[in-house]
Scaffold this motif. Sequence first.
Motif, PDB file in Angstrom:
ATOM      1  N   LEU A   1       6.767 -63.226  19.443  1.00  0.00           N
ATOM      2  CA  LEU A   1       5.570 -63.382  20.271  1.00  0.00           C
ATOM      3  C   LEU A   1       5.067 -64.829  20.276  1.00  0.00           C
ATOM      4  O   LEU A   1       3.937 -65.098  20.686  1.00  0.00           O
ATOM      5  CB  LEU A   1       4.467 -62.437  19.792  1.00  0.00           C
ATOM      6  CG  LEU A   1       4.801 -60.948  19.852  1.00  0.00           C
ATOM      7  CD1 LEU A   1       3.592 -60.116  19.406  1.00  0.00           C
ATOM      8  CD2 LEU A   1       5.236 -60.526  21.251  1.00  0.00           C
ATOM      9  N   LEU A   2       5.906 -65.750  19.792  1.00  0.00           N
ATOM     10  CA  LEU A   2       5.650 -67.190  19.901  1.00  0.00           C
ATOM     11  C   LEU A   2       4.476 -67.660  19.045  1.00  0.00           C
ATOM     12  O   LEU A   2       3.832 -68.662  19.356  1.00  0.00           O
ATOM     13  CB  LEU A   2       5.410 -67.588  21.370  1.00  0.00           C
ATOM     14  CG  LEU A   2       6.559 -67.262  22.339  1.00  0.00           C
ATOM     15  CD1 LEU A   2       6.088 -67.370  23.784  1.00  0.00           C
ATOM     16  CD2 LEU A   2       7.739 -68.190  22.100  1.00  0.00           C
ATOM     17  N   ARG A   3       4.195 -66.953  17.970  1.00  0.00           N
ATOM     18  CA  ARG A   3       3.119 -67.376  17.087  1.00  0.00           C
ATOM     19  C   ARG A   3       3.574 -68.514  16.174  1.00  0.00           C
ATOM     20  O   ARG A   3       4.757 -68.722  15.960  1.00  0.00           O
ATOM     21  CB  ARG A   3       2.620 -66.199  16.245  1.00  0.00           C
ATOM     22  CG  ARG A   3       1.861 -65.149  17.054  1.00  0.00           C
ATOM     23  CD  ARG A   3       1.444 -63.968  16.212  1.00  0.00           C
ATOM     24  NE  ARG A   3       0.745 -62.974  17.033  1.00  0.00           N
ATOM     25  CZ  ARG A   3       0.490 -61.741  16.651  1.00  0.00           C
ATOM     26  NH1 ARG A   3       0.867 -61.327  15.451  1.00  0.00           N
ATOM     27  NH2 ARG A   3      -0.148 -60.902  17.452  1.00  0.00           N
TER      28      ARG A   3
ATOM     29  N   ILE B   1       6.365 -75.443  27.829  1.00  0.00           N
ATOM     30  CA  ILE B   1       7.506 -74.518  27.761  1.00  0.00           C
ATOM     31  C   ILE B   1       7.083 -73.212  27.100  1.00  0.00           C
ATOM     32  O   ILE B   1       7.426 -72.116  27.572  1.00  0.00           O
ATOM     33  CB  ILE B   1       8.668 -75.176  26.993  1.00  0.00           C
ATOM     34  CG1 ILE B   1       9.306 -76.285  27.844  1.00  0.00           C
ATOM     35  CG2 ILE B   1       9.716 -74.140  26.600  1.00  0.00           C
ATOM     36  CD1 ILE B   1      10.314 -77.135  27.093  1.00  0.00           C
ATOM     37  N   LEU B   2       6.318 -73.297  26.022  1.00  0.00           N
ATOM     38  CA  LEU B   2       5.884 -72.091  25.317  1.00  0.00           C
ATOM     39  C   LEU B   2       4.966 -71.243  26.192  1.00  0.00           C
ATOM     40  O   LEU B   2       5.067 -70.010  26.206  1.00  0.00           O
ATOM     41  CB  LEU B   2       5.179 -72.475  24.020  1.00  0.00           C
ATOM     42  CG  LEU B   2       6.031 -73.204  22.979  1.00  0.00           C
ATOM     43  CD1 LEU B   2       5.189 -73.577  21.771  1.00  0.00           C
ATOM     44  CD2 LEU B   2       7.229 -72.369  22.555  1.00  0.00           C
TER      45      LEU B   2
ATOM     46  N   GLU C   1      -4.694 -67.014  17.712  1.00  0.00           N
ATOM     47  CA  GLU C   1      -3.466 -66.368  18.181  1.00  0.00           C
ATOM     48  C   GLU C   1      -3.627 -64.870  18.370  1.00  0.00           C
ATOM     49  O   GLU C   1      -2.843 -64.250  19.089  1.00  0.00           O
ATOM     50  CB  GLU C   1      -2.335 -66.618  17.175  1.00  0.00           C
ATOM     51  CG  GLU C   1      -1.816 -68.030  17.161  1.00  0.00           C
ATOM     52  CD  GLU C   1      -0.705 -68.232  16.145  1.00  0.00           C
ATOM     53  OE1 GLU C   1       0.183 -69.078  16.399  1.00  0.00           O
ATOM     54  OE2 GLU C   1      -0.715 -67.540  15.100  1.00  0.00           O
ATOM     55  N   ARG C   2      -4.649 -64.293  17.733  1.00  0.00           N
ATOM     56  CA  ARG C   2      -4.818 -62.847  17.761  1.00  0.00           C
ATOM     57  C   ARG C   2      -6.027 -62.404  18.589  1.00  0.00           C
ATOM     58  O   ARG C   2      -6.451 -61.248  18.486  1.00  0.00           O
ATOM     59  CB  ARG C   2      -4.911 -62.326  16.319  1.00  0.00           C
ATOM     60  CG  ARG C   2      -3.570 -62.391  15.611  1.00  0.00           C
ATOM     61  CD  ARG C   2      -3.712 -62.369  14.104  1.00  0.00           C
ATOM     62  NE  ARG C   2      -2.412 -62.331  13.440  1.00  0.00           N
ATOM     63  CZ  ARG C   2      -1.630 -63.398  13.261  1.00  0.00           C
ATOM     64  NH1 ARG C   2      -2.023 -64.587  13.714  1.00  0.00           N
ATOM     65  NH2 ARG C   2      -0.473 -63.278  12.644  1.00  0.00           N
ATOM     66  N   VAL C   3      -6.563 -63.299  19.396  1.00  0.00           N
ATOM     67  CA  VAL C   3      -7.632 -62.900  20.316  1.00  0.00           C
ATOM     68  C   VAL C   3      -7.140 -61.747  21.178  1.00  0.00           C
ATOM     69  O   VAL C   3      -7.811 -60.728  21.351  1.00  0.00           O
ATOM     70  CB  VAL C   3      -8.070 -64.086  21.196  1.00  0.00           C
ATOM     71  CG1 VAL C   3      -9.001 -63.611  22.306  1.00  0.00           C
ATOM     72  CG2 VAL C   3      -8.765 -65.144  20.351  1.00  0.00           C
ATOM     73  N   SER C   4      -5.952 -61.903  21.722  1.00  0.00           N
ATOM     74  CA  SER C   4      -5.277 -60.845  22.478  1.00  0.00           C
ATOM     75  C   SER C   4      -3.798 -60.974  22.132  1.00  0.00           C
ATOM     76  O   SER C   4      -3.192 -62.022  22.373  1.00  0.00           O
ATOM     77  CB  SER C   4      -5.504 -61.012  23.982  1.00  0.00           C
ATOM     78  OG  SER C   4      -4.936 -59.947  24.707  1.00  0.00           O
TER      79      SER C   4
ATOM     80  N   ASN D   1      12.479 -66.216  22.522  1.00  0.00           N
ATOM     81  CA  ASN D   1      11.256 -66.661  21.849  1.00  0.00           C
ATOM     82  C   ASN D   1      11.490 -66.847  20.350  1.00  0.00           C
ATOM     83  O   ASN D   1      11.052 -67.840  19.752  1.00  0.00           O
ATOM     84  CB  ASN D   1      10.134 -65.636  22.050  1.00  0.00           C
ATOM     85  CG  ASN D   1       9.662 -65.545  23.493  1.00  0.00           C
ATOM     86  OD1 ASN D   1      10.013 -66.383  24.318  1.00  0.00           O
ATOM     87  ND2 ASN D   1       8.869 -64.532  23.781  1.00  0.00           N
ATOM     88  N   ALA D   2      12.173 -65.864  19.743  1.00  0.00           N
ATOM     89  CA  ALA D   2      12.432 -65.930  18.304  1.00  0.00           C
ATOM     90  C   ALA D   2      13.319 -67.122  17.962  1.00  0.00           C
ATOM     91  O   ALA D   2      13.116 -67.794  16.940  1.00  0.00           O
ATOM     92  CB  ALA D   2      13.073 -64.630  17.829  1.00  0.00           C
ATOM     93  N   ASP D   3      14.313 -67.389  18.796  1.00  0.00           N
ATOM     94  CA  ASP D   3      15.184 -68.538  18.553  1.00  0.00           C
ATOM     95  C   ASP D   3      14.424 -69.864  18.698  1.00  0.00           C
ATOM     96  O   ASP D   3      14.643 -70.810  17.937  1.00  0.00           O
ATOM     97  CB  ASP D   3      16.362 -68.520  19.526  1.00  0.00           C
ATOM     98  CG  ASP D   3      17.381 -67.425  19.215  1.00  0.00           C
ATOM     99  OD1 ASP D   3      17.360 -66.915  18.073  1.00  0.00           O
ATOM    100  OD2 ASP D   3      18.172 -67.090  20.104  1.00  0.00           O
TER     101      ASP D   3
END
Length: 508
Positions: free
Chosen positions: A295-297, A246-247, A210-213, A287-289
């Motif tokens: 950031l959809l993590r 969707i994400l 998730e943190r590649v970019s 996204n948060a909801d």
Amino acid sequence: MNITDPVGTTADHRRTAKTIGPDELPELAQTLLNGGFRVALIAGHDDEYQLRAVYLFTAARDRRVELTVPLDRSHPRVPTLARQSFSAGRLEREMRDLFGIVPAGHPLPRRLVRHFHWPKGWYPMLKDAGDPSEFGDVDGPYPFRTVEGDGVYEIPVGPVHAGMIEPGHFRFSVVGETILNLKARLWFVHKGLEKLFEGRMPEHAIELAERVSGDTAVGHSHAFCMAVEDARGQTLPEDGQRLRSILLELERLYNHVTDLGALCNDVGHGILNNHALRIREKLLRINADVTGHRLLREAIYPGGVRVNRLPDADELAKIGEDTAETVSLALGHTVVADRFTGTAHLSRQQAADLGTLGYVARASGLQVDARRDHPFLAEPSPAYHHSRTEGDVLSRFLVRAEEITASIAMITRQVAELEGRFVGRAPAVTARSGSQSGSSGVGITEGWRGTIVHRVELAADGTLTRVKIVDPSFFNWPALPVALTDTIVPDFPLVNKSFNLSYAGNDL
């Protein structure tokens, strides 16, 4: 018509893998390239007793050919493919810098990843590399190309910048304000990310993916999970695939909207940037909801996907209208339209020769999109026909605007398909229990910048022995200097933003 590939099956066959000798590589690669394949990935491997080079070629209709070349550990050399594929040449240089595998006959053998302070003979991805030695016998200054002539001078920019961006050095050779040559020197933030995956269970490595970019959490976690599921023989139910789709589109939305505003800001229209940021904030709250994270993590994990709720289609439709009005105001402003139109032209041929991906490629008229070429949904995305494909800043602006409309339509369609049977968690169906020693898998998805590829290998106990990641920025960075040729220096920030490439995704 079926094209017969060199590994003995028709090119319509979805997956093919073969182990070959180094001398066989150039001819097999050329046959694949002639058949419409592209070099998607080249990875070095250290098996302790030997080294390997793995080449992944991909094409439309989700065709994949994987060639593995075992190498003598004491003298690891492979014939270069640089004259056949520009992208392959850069991937080879990366592999040489990290593994010491030499691409014999490479026309540009200078280092790519390695910087001045890296000790000579130290290849960090080898299993016995150990910690680097003290500074001493180092590689020396990077051999920048020198442009000479009357009135020619250089402008060095970076690697430390005034803004909150990652480090990169840009060296301009100019006459007056006109750029004759630009060299972008990157790899100042090498993290050893691929090595950090080694020895972890995939479930404990998803945070790394998730943190590649940071702005591509969904794209990279999706590609990583698809690769792991491929290696394990797992298949996600169709509803789970819809949730992942969707994400991906929600991530595309907030990033494209951000870029539209930033491009307006770079030509002095700050009020439209403020409007874009206002829209972006709405999308981040959605996204948060939906996932619990702006950031959809933490939504996609190996073997499944979890969300709190589906996005509201009506709310997204209003955001689409709001975005369209902002785009209309931008292009209705003569200064904005004039600065965008014809600036930093990247021709279709240049884009194809460099192997560009994503909106950069599509803005130059190339139909490159993993949602269509490597679909994970039962109904693949249609080919998008954009209104402008001249390869200038305006084209890259409009491609983003039109993809926002398409993403909202795609999300709306998937939400409608899920209506009435939505569950917040969709686990995978396992076709093969556990993993096998040496099992490998590939994940391909269309991130918001372009096609992302992950390839993983699993040990018998299920831990990761190798993860190779290719972000679209790796393919698109070389296109920026090409597009900037004969452009004026003051347009550099605008052009750079129209590409909006990731430093972190490029430098792993």
